[in-house]
Design an enzyme around this catalytic site. Sequence first.
Site, PDB file in Angstrom:
ATOM      1  N   ASP A 205      -6.935   6.901   4.822  1.00 53.59           N
ATOM      2  CA  ASP A 205      -7.264   8.254   5.283  1.00 53.59           C
ATOM      3  C   ASP A 205      -8.662   8.671   4.832  1.00 53.59           C
ATOM      4  O   ASP A 205      -9.249   8.077   3.930  1.00 53.59           O
ATOM      5  CB  ASP A 205      -6.219   9.260   4.786  1.00 53.59           C
ATOM      6  CG  ASP A 205      -6.086   9.257   3.267  1.00 53.59           C
ATOM      7  OD1 ASP A 205      -6.224   8.179   2.653  1.00 53.59           O
ATOM      8  OD2 ASP A 205      -5.831  10.321   2.677  1.00 53.59           O
TER       9      ASP A 205
ATOM     10  N   GLU B  66      -3.583   9.283   1.171  1.00 54.60           N
ATOM     11  CA  GLU B  66      -3.741   9.274  -0.283  1.00 54.60           C
ATOM     12  C   GLU B  66      -4.380  10.560  -0.774  1.00 54.60           C
ATOM     13  O   GLU B  66      -4.090  11.024  -1.882  1.00 54.60           O
ATOM     14  CB  GLU B  66      -4.594   8.072  -0.709  1.00 54.60           C
ATOM     15  CG  GLU B  66      -4.688   7.872  -2.223  1.00 54.60           C
ATOM     16  CD  GLU B  66      -5.717   8.762  -2.918  1.00 54.60           C
ATOM     17  OE1 GLU B  66      -5.488   9.143  -4.071  1.00 54.60           O
ATOM     18  OE2 GLU B  66      -6.755   9.081  -2.295  1.00 54.60           O
TER      19      GLU B  66
END
Length: 405
Positions: free
Chosen positions: A91, A149
């Site tokens: 991400d 995350e």
Amino acid sequence: MSKHAEATIQTKKQLLEMLESRKDEMIEIRRHLHANPELSFKEEKTAQYIANFYKGKDVDIQTNVGNGYGIIVTIQGGKRGKTIGLRADFDALPIHEETDVPFKSKNEGVMHACGHDGHTAYMLVLADCLIQMKASIAGTIKIIHQHAEETPPGGAKSIVESGTLDDLDAVFGTHLFPTHPVGTIGHRGGYAMAGRTYFKLVIQGTGGHGSMPQNSNDPIVAGAHFVTAVQTVVSRRLNPFEMGVVTIGSFDGKGSFNIIKDSIEIEGDVRYMNDKTQQVIDEEIHRIVSGIELQFGVICELTYTADYPPLYNDPEVTAEVVSVLGNANDPDIKEVVEFPVFSGSEDFAYYSEKVPGTFFFIGCKPEGVEKVYLNHHPKFDINEDALLVSAKAVAHVVCNYYDVE
């Protein structure tokens, strides 16, 4: 030297040569991902790109694992053996990119400012090489492509809770850091990164006119007292040798200059290196809030949510990794050094809570720059030579862990 030992050396040599030959591919993948970043829990196209990479390959692929777009790729070796997990996150962050690179983010206000594009790029190529060599592996490798995350509750906790990793014997992860030059690998046994708790305090007072404060209960005064009081938690309630941080990141008390507000909101976070410290800070903040209610006659609503636990690297596993990499005799791995404790947080901690593992750091300091911009900065960048270092470092660990022949 036994035939088995010779075969092991040859297998490792072949794997490392495959990775070296595909360095440009790692860079190409990283640049594609960098140009097309997606925020946590919104990584639909990134996840599809990863899944497409494995299409037609002899592996088991599980998509939408956990609370988002997590992907688990299982590489079954030619013989039975232990099972390890290799994790890479994918991400990006809500940051407007300020780098001057031709593959700059195409998505306004979204940027790969933490290196997750690099993590995914090296892991894809490494995984493909391991798939091609899986007949030589006595065991199973699970590639963990993890979403989200950066944003709590994160993706790791839900992937662990899904049960897809219940058979792991060990787990490994890496992170790119520009604090050290390419070729440097950092390690830290025991507690290596801090846990984090988010809090929001809503103070409900009684609003009124500034000329008649006796008819009001001012939440700004109560909030100001809270801001001051919570700073004493670390200075007066923790052992001086323990690490703890309480940060007030937002104080929303905007209003008119002559009006006493009805309510305010305060947000912040807490950092700590172990569960005991977390408990002390938790109890003290709740106690302070209760005292403010009594002292100022206000009503307090406290949201106090533990996001990520402290990251604990198993000392034995870490020592083994240090030994393997320190003796790798690999020209791309120049030094293996102990890193200091980081006060940042990482949801890899959920994996290492479940099984023994270690999370180590890969130097990626760009060449020829006067100023290095750290992770989460709009000008964050990496030296892409670090992608091959990452892949080879994990490859050394894999070959050491498995009985390859």
